[in-house]
Design a protein around this motif. Sequence first.
Motif, PDB file in Angstrom:
ATOM      1  N   PRO A   1       2.795   0.003  -9.095  1.00  0.00           N
ATOM      2  CA  PRO A   1       3.099   1.272  -9.754  1.00  0.00           C
ATOM      3  C   PRO A   1       3.216   2.439  -8.758  1.00  0.00           C
ATOM      4  CG  PRO A   1       1.207   0.199 -10.795  1.00  0.00           C
ATOM      5  CD  PRO A   1       1.535  -0.569  -9.555  1.00  0.00           C
ATOM      6  N   TYR A   2       2.450   2.368  -7.674  1.00  0.00           N
ATOM      7  CA  TYR A   2       2.459   3.421  -6.656  1.00  0.00           C
ATOM      8  C   TYR A   2       2.484   2.775  -5.275  1.00  0.00           C
ATOM      9  CZ  TYR A   2       1.043   6.015 -10.750  1.00  0.00           C
ATOM     10  OH  TYR A   2       1.008   6.553 -12.014  1.00  0.00           O
ATOM     11  N   PRO A   3       3.621   2.199  -4.891  1.00  0.00           N
ATOM     12  CA  PRO A   3       3.693   1.492  -3.613  1.00  0.00           C
ATOM     13  C   PRO A   3       3.563   2.436  -2.424  1.00  0.00           C
ATOM     14  CG  PRO A   3       5.865   1.673  -4.582  1.00  0.00           C
ATOM     15  CD  PRO A   3       4.895   2.208  -5.588  1.00  0.00           C
ATOM     16  N   GLN A   4       3.167   1.843  -1.295  1.00  0.00           N
ATOM     17  CA  GLN A   4       2.997   2.590  -0.056  1.00  0.00           C
ATOM     18  C   GLN A   4       3.913   2.006   1.016  1.00  0.00           C
ATOM     19  OE1 GLN A   4      -1.108   1.850   0.786  1.00  0.00           O
ATOM     20  NE2 GLN A   4      -1.849   3.288  -0.747  1.00  0.00           N
ATOM     21  N   GLY A   5       4.172   2.783   2.036  1.00  0.00           N
ATOM     22  CA  GLY A   5       4.910   2.307   3.198  1.00  0.00           C
ATOM     23  C   GLY A   5       6.231   1.658   2.838  1.00  0.00           C
ATOM     24  N   GLU A   6       6.433   0.449   3.328  1.00  0.00           N
ATOM     25  CA  GLU A   6       7.664  -0.310   3.113  1.00  0.00           C
ATOM     26  C   GLU A   6       7.941  -0.539   1.627  1.00  0.00           C
ATOM     27  OE1 GLU A   6       9.562  -4.648   4.361  1.00  0.00           O
ATOM     28  OE2 GLU A   6       7.460  -4.225   4.805  1.00  0.00           O
ATOM     29  N   GLY A   7       6.906  -0.485   0.817  1.00  0.00           N
ATOM     30  CA  GLY A   7       7.050  -0.738  -0.617  1.00  0.00           C
ATOM     31  C   GLY A   7       7.603   0.428  -1.414  1.00  0.00           C
ATOM     32  N   GLY A   8       7.821   1.574  -0.794  1.00  0.00           N
ATOM     33  CA  GLY A   8       8.272   2.753  -1.510  1.00  0.00           C
ATOM     34  C   GLY A   8       9.505   2.544  -2.370  1.00  0.00           C
ATOM     35  N   GLN A   9      10.356   1.625  -1.982  1.00  0.00           N
ATOM     36  CA  GLN A   9      11.602   1.370  -2.710  1.00  0.00           C
ATOM     37  C   GLN A   9      11.431   0.469  -3.928  1.00  0.00           C
ATOM     38  OE1 GLN A   9      14.340  -1.028  -0.444  1.00  0.00           O
ATOM     39  NE2 GLN A   9      12.670  -2.092   0.584  1.00  0.00           N
ATOM     40  N   ILE A  10      10.246  -0.101  -4.112  1.00  0.00           N
ATOM     41  CA  ILE A  10      10.065  -1.095  -5.184  1.00  0.00           C
ATOM     42  C   ILE A  10       9.101  -0.635  -6.278  1.00  0.00           C
ATOM     43  CG2 ILE A  10      10.704  -3.103  -3.818  1.00  0.00           C
ATOM     44  CD1 ILE A  10       7.583  -3.607  -3.570  1.00  0.00           C
ATOM     45  N   ARG A  11       8.976   0.645  -6.469  1.00  0.00           N
ATOM     46  CA  ARG A  11       8.069   1.142  -7.506  1.00  0.00           C
ATOM     47  C   ARG A  11       8.420   0.508  -8.854  1.00  0.00           C
ATOM     48  NH1 ARG A  11       6.633   7.283  -9.473  1.00  0.00           N
ATOM     49  NH2 ARG A  11       4.928   6.584 -10.785  1.00  0.00           N
ATOM     50  N   ASN A  12       7.454  -0.179  -9.440  1.00  0.00           N
ATOM     51  CA  ASN A  12       7.549  -0.862 -10.737  1.00  0.00           C
ATOM     52  C   ASN A  12       8.521  -2.042 -10.763  1.00  0.00           C
ATOM     53  OD1 ASN A  12       5.553   0.670 -12.028  1.00  0.00           O
ATOM     54  ND2 ASN A  12       7.009   2.310 -12.411  1.00  0.00           N
ATOM     55  N   TYR A  13       9.102  -2.403  -9.638  1.00  0.00           N
ATOM     56  CA  TYR A  13       9.910  -3.622  -9.566  1.00  0.00           C
ATOM     57  C   TYR A  13       8.970  -4.827  -9.610  1.00  0.00           C
ATOM     58  CZ  TYR A  13      14.443  -1.530  -8.403  1.00  0.00           C
ATOM     59  OH  TYR A  13      15.644  -0.853  -8.435  1.00  0.00           O
ATOM     60  N   VAL A  14       9.418  -5.923 -10.192  1.00  0.00           N
ATOM     61  CA  VAL A  14       8.562  -7.080 -10.453  1.00  0.00           C
ATOM     62  C   VAL A  14       8.970  -8.248  -9.564  1.00  0.00           C
ATOM     63  CG1 VAL A  14       7.783  -8.718 -12.220  1.00  0.00           C
ATOM     64  CG2 VAL A  14       8.248  -6.332 -12.835  1.00  0.00           C
ATOM     65  N   THR A  15       7.971  -8.920  -8.990  1.00  0.00           N
ATOM     66  CA  THR A  15       8.216 -10.155  -8.252  1.00  0.00           C
ATOM     67  C   THR A  15       7.320 -11.250  -8.805  1.00  0.00           C
ATOM     68  OG1 THR A  15       8.601 -11.116  -6.057  1.00  0.00           O
ATOM     69  CG2 THR A  15       6.560  -9.827  -6.361  1.00  0.00           C
ATOM     70  N   PHE A  16       7.509 -12.454  -8.292  1.00  0.00           N
ATOM     71  CA  PHE A  16       6.881 -13.631  -8.909  1.00  0.00           C
ATOM     72  C   PHE A  16       6.302 -14.572  -7.860  1.00  0.00           C
ATOM     73  CE2 PHE A  16      10.290 -12.046 -11.539  1.00  0.00           C
ATOM     74  CZ  PHE A  16       9.748 -12.051 -12.808  1.00  0.00           C
ATOM     75  N   GLY A  17       5.347 -15.372  -8.317  1.00  0.00           N
ATOM     76  CA  GLY A  17       4.759 -16.453  -7.535  1.00  0.00           C
ATOM     77  C   GLY A  17       4.401 -17.584  -8.478  1.00  0.00           C
ATOM     78  N   LYS A  18       3.500 -18.446  -8.055  1.00  0.00           N
ATOM     79  CA  LYS A  18       2.953 -19.506  -8.900  1.00  0.00           C
ATOM     80  C   LYS A  18       4.002 -20.379  -9.573  1.00  0.00           C
ATOM     81  CE  LYS A  18      -1.589 -17.668  -9.913  1.00  0.00           C
ATOM     82  NZ  LYS A  18      -2.543 -17.445 -10.975  1.00  0.00           N
ATOM     83  N   GLY A  19       4.952 -20.872  -8.785  1.00  0.00           N
ATOM     84  CA  GLY A  19       5.919 -21.823  -9.312  1.00  0.00           C
ATOM     85  C   GLY A  19       7.173 -21.227  -9.908  1.00  0.00           C
ATOM     86  N   VAL A  20       7.273 -19.903  -9.976  1.00  0.00           N
ATOM     87  CA  VAL A  20       8.515 -19.287 -10.458  1.00  0.00           C
ATOM     88  C   VAL A  20       9.546 -19.407  -9.340  1.00  0.00           C
ATOM     89  CG1 VAL A  20       9.597 -17.149 -11.236  1.00  0.00           C
ATOM     90  CG2 VAL A  20       7.271 -17.706 -11.967  1.00  0.00           C
ATOM     91  N   GLU A  21      10.738 -19.872  -9.694  1.00  0.00           N
ATOM     92  CA  GLU A  21      11.784 -20.091  -8.702  1.00  0.00           C
ATOM     93  C   GLU A  21      12.784 -18.950  -8.736  1.00  0.00           C
ATOM     94  OE1 GLU A  21      13.006 -23.938 -10.379  1.00  0.00           O
ATOM     95  OE2 GLU A  21      12.541 -24.739  -8.384  1.00  0.00           O
ATOM     96  N   PHE A  22      13.339 -18.663  -7.563  1.00  0.00           N
ATOM     97  CA  PHE A  22      14.427 -17.688  -7.427  1.00  0.00           C
ATOM     98  C   PHE A  22      15.706 -18.470  -7.219  1.00  0.00           C
ATOM     99  CE2 PHE A  22      10.690 -15.392  -5.659  1.00  0.00           C
ATOM    100  CZ  PHE A  22      10.644 -14.353  -6.570  1.00  0.00           C
ATOM    101  N   LYS A  23      16.722 -18.194  -8.033  1.00  0.00           N
ATOM    102  CA  LYS A  23      18.016 -18.874  -7.921  1.00  0.00           C
ATOM    103  C   LYS A  23      19.142 -17.857  -8.065  1.00  0.00           C
ATOM    104  CE  LYS A  23      16.465 -23.328  -9.594  1.00  0.00           C
ATOM    105  NZ  LYS A  23      16.680 -24.411 -10.530  1.00  0.00           N
ATOM    106  N   GLU A  24      20.195 -18.088  -7.292  1.00  0.00           N
ATOM    107  CA  GLU A  24      21.376 -17.218  -7.412  1.00  0.00           C
ATOM    108  C   GLU A  24      22.284 -17.691  -8.508  1.00  0.00           C
ATOM    109  OE1 GLU A  24      23.224 -15.582  -3.956  1.00  0.00           O
ATOM    110  OE2 GLU A  24      21.592 -16.371  -2.733  1.00  0.00           O
TER     111      GLU A  24
END
Length: 92
Positions: free
Chosen positions: A69-92
């Motif tokens: 919600p309040y990113p710092q440093g390099e994360g400033g561009q991703i405020r409230n953007y969502v990413t995934f782990g735990k077996g979630v796959e990224f596909k084009e």
Amino acid sequence: MKAIWHDTILAESTNTKMVEDKHYFPPDSINSEFFQLSDTHSTSNLGRASYFHIQVGEDNNPDAAWFYPYPQGEGGQIRNYVTFGKGVEFKE
């Protein structure tokens, strides 16, 4: 780019942002019916992360998505953007 778990598209966007080798999806690109806000938080060099549990049918993947919600440093561009782990796959 798509985020997929159990053959279900959790998020889809042509506008993801790459930070620390992870795709971050804009908040309006997630399929909110699969997300439940978690009480979990963690801290990294990007700031304090908040988490979502993912629920697809009867299958639950706790704390498998997170955002800053309040990113710092390099994360400033991703405020409230969502990413995934735990077996979630990224596909084009």
